[in-house]
Design an enzyme around this catalytic site. Structure first.
Site, PDB file in Angstrom:
ATOM      1  N   LYS A  13      37.565  39.839  40.087  1.00 48.84           N
ATOM      2  CA  LYS A  13      37.399  40.527  38.802  1.00 48.84           C
ATOM      3  C   LYS A  13      37.501  39.537  37.638  1.00 48.84           C
ATOM      4  O   LYS A  13      36.693  39.577  36.725  1.00 48.84           O
ATOM      5  CB  LYS A  13      38.478  41.615  38.613  1.00 48.84           C
ATOM      6  CG  LYS A  13      38.455  42.710  39.655  1.00 48.84           C
ATOM      7  CD  LYS A  13      39.436  43.835  39.313  1.00 48.84           C
ATOM      8  CE  LYS A  13      40.892  43.403  39.299  1.00 48.84           C
ATOM      9  NZ  LYS A  13      41.451  43.039  40.611  1.00 48.84           N
ATOM     10  N   ARG A 127      43.047  30.097  49.379  1.00 54.22           N
ATOM     11  CA  ARG A 127      43.217  29.631  47.990  1.00 54.22           C
ATOM     12  C   ARG A 127      44.650  29.141  47.764  1.00 54.22           C
ATOM     13  O   ARG A 127      44.871  28.078  47.182  1.00 54.22           O
ATOM     14  CB  ARG A 127      42.895  30.769  47.004  1.00 54.22           C
ATOM     15  CG  ARG A 127      43.058  30.375  45.551  1.00 54.22           C
ATOM     16  CD  ARG A 127      42.555  31.447  44.597  1.00 54.22           C
ATOM     17  NE  ARG A 127      43.253  32.720  44.690  1.00 54.22           N
ATOM     18  CZ  ARG A 127      44.412  32.987  44.075  1.00 54.22           C
ATOM     19  NH1 ARG A 127      44.986  32.081  43.328  1.00 54.22           N
ATOM     20  NH2 ARG A 127      44.988  34.168  44.211  1.00 54.22           N
ATOM     21  N   ARG A 139      51.474  31.067  41.222  1.00 57.61           N
ATOM     22  CA  ARG A 139      52.060  32.167  40.462  1.00 57.61           C
ATOM     23  C   ARG A 139      53.219  32.728  41.277  1.00 57.61           C
ATOM     24  O   ARG A 139      53.232  32.615  42.491  1.00 57.61           O
ATOM     25  CB  ARG A 139      50.990  33.263  40.293  1.00 57.61           C
ATOM     26  CG  ARG A 139      50.179  33.109  39.039  1.00 57.61           C
ATOM     27  CD  ARG A 139      48.919  33.935  39.036  1.00 57.61           C
ATOM     28  NE  ARG A 139      49.081  35.333  39.448  1.00 57.61           N
ATOM     29  CZ  ARG A 139      48.096  36.225  39.376  1.00 57.61           C
ATOM     30  NH1 ARG A 139      46.921  35.875  38.891  1.00 57.61           N
ATOM     31  NH2 ARG A 139      48.271  37.459  39.774  1.00 57.61           N
ATOM     32  N   ARG A 150      50.950  43.903  47.037  1.00 60.31           N
ATOM     33  CA  ARG A 150      49.991  44.188  45.966  1.00 60.31           C
ATOM     34  C   ARG A 150      48.796  44.965  46.526  1.00 60.31           C
ATOM     35  O   ARG A 150      48.276  45.874  45.895  1.00 60.31           O
ATOM     36  CB  ARG A 150      49.535  42.885  45.307  1.00 60.31           C
ATOM     37  CG  ARG A 150      50.682  42.197  44.567  1.00 60.31           C
ATOM     38  CD  ARG A 150      50.281  40.841  44.045  1.00 60.31           C
ATOM     39  NE  ARG A 150      49.397  40.967  42.917  1.00 60.31           N
ATOM     40  CZ  ARG A 150      48.454  40.100  42.593  1.00 60.31           C
ATOM     41  NH1 ARG A 150      48.269  39.028  43.338  1.00 60.31           N
ATOM     42  NH2 ARG A 150      47.710  40.292  41.550  1.00 60.31           N
TER      43      ARG A 150
HETATM   44  P1  AMP Z   1      46.950  41.085  37.994  1.00 61.19           P
HETATM   45  O1  AMP Z   1      46.900  39.737  37.360  1.00 61.19           O
HETATM   46  O2  AMP Z   1      45.979  42.057  37.372  1.00 61.19           O
HETATM   47  O3  AMP Z   1      46.807  41.041  39.486  1.00 61.19           O
HETATM   48  O4  AMP Z   1      48.390  41.695  37.690  1.00 61.19           O
HETATM   49  C1  AMP Z   1      49.577  41.049  38.096  1.00 61.19           C
HETATM   50  C2  AMP Z   1      50.726  42.038  38.108  1.00 61.19           C
HETATM   51  O5  AMP Z   1      50.928  42.587  36.811  1.00 61.19           O
HETATM   52  C3  AMP Z   1      50.530  43.237  39.017  1.00 61.19           C
HETATM   53  O6  AMP Z   1      50.868  42.967  40.357  1.00 61.19           O
HETATM   54  C4  AMP Z   1      51.481  44.254  38.363  1.00 61.19           C
HETATM   55  O7  AMP Z   1      52.828  43.989  38.672  1.00 61.19           O
HETATM   56  C5  AMP Z   1      51.298  43.951  36.882  1.00 61.19           C
HETATM   57  N1  AMP Z   1      50.193  44.743  36.301  1.00 61.19           N
HETATM   58  C6  AMP Z   1      49.019  44.262  35.785  1.00 61.19           C
HETATM   59  N2  AMP Z   1      48.252  45.253  35.332  1.00 61.19           N
HETATM   60  C7  AMP Z   1      48.945  46.401  35.560  1.00 61.19           C
HETATM   61  C8  AMP Z   1      48.663  47.777  35.329  1.00 61.19           C
HETATM   62  N3  AMP Z   1      47.515  48.179  34.761  1.00 61.19           N
HETATM   63  N4  AMP Z   1      49.607  48.692  35.710  1.00 61.19           N
HETATM   64  C9  AMP Z   1      50.766  48.312  36.254  1.00 61.19           C
HETATM   65  N5  AMP Z   1      51.081  47.043  36.521  1.00 61.19           N
HETATM   66  C10 AMP Z   1      50.179  46.080  36.174  1.00 61.19           C
END
Ligand code: AMP
Length: 208
Positions: A13, A127, A139, A150
């Protein structure tokens, strides 16, 4: 242009969002990036979500909805935006619908990157191994265990959004396992065809 990119962690994404930013001059709004910045800066929100994020769980709906609601109001988002990593639950999607309708805005499309989960896990594990080999900092949530959590959160809480947006006539799916350039091309085709708006207006034409 206002879009949502939907797909599990590692589906690509972020990469596709960056390409859309360059092509359409709109902003990428990644709640993950915003929350990581809050954690890094040690803000009250950052302190609240740090553990949740490190464990691979989802942050509270109200908190992320609030962040996105405020971010959409910033001048740089007026031309359009791509939501990357938001919404992630049906209540978040419903809250987004109300935020947009209050501002008399609508979405052009919700684009789902369809991926095979087994291949995805291998892709992410490779990765992580490559980054480790290059001595790059991972990270906090870059570990196979957290990744599984996740993905589990995605399956349980985020995947229902596919049916939600399909039901609203907004969903367009592309093959996220294709090479990156092919995925970009497929997204371009969806948008050139007018995204979901074109389908909605065709439906109106037929029912008129
Ligand atoms: P991402 O970089 O989008 O994979 O997000 C990393 C982490 O941020 C996720 O595993 C969640 O803990 C938190 N997070 C990001 N976006 C959201 C969302 N829309 N709702 C809830 N938690 C989020």
């Amino acid at each position: 242009m206002r879009l949502i990119l939907l797909g599990p962690p590692g589906a690509g994404k972020g990469t596709q969002a960056q390409r859309l930013v360059a092509k359409y001059g709109i902003v990428q709004l990644s709640t993950g990036d915003m929350l990581r910045a809050a954690v890094k800066a040690g803000t009250p929100v950052g302190l609240q979500v740090q553990k949740i994020m490190a464990s691979g769980g989802l942050c509270p709906d109200e908190l992320v909805v609030d962040i996105i609601g405020q971010r959409i109001d910033q001048p740089d988002a007026h031309k359009g935006f791509i939501l990357d990593g938001f919404p992630r639950t049906v209540p978040q999607a419903e809250a987004l619908d109300s935020i947009l309708s209050e501002k008399a805005l609508d979405l052009d499309a919700v684009i789902e990157l369809q991926v095979d989960e087994g291949a995805l896990l291998r892709r992410i594990e490779t990765r992580i191994a490559d980054m480790k080999a290059r001595g790059e900092k991972l990270r906090d949530d870059d570990s196979p265990e957290v990744l599984h959590k996740r993905l589990e959160a995605y399956r349980q809480l985020t995947a229902p959004l596919i049916a939600y947006y399909r039901g609203h006539g907004m969903l367009r799916s592309v093959n996220g396992m294709a090479p990156i350039d092919d995925v970009t091309k497929a997204i371009d085709e969806v948008l050139a065809a007018g995204g979901a708006k074109a389908v909605a207006s065709k439906k109106k034409e037929f029912s008129a």
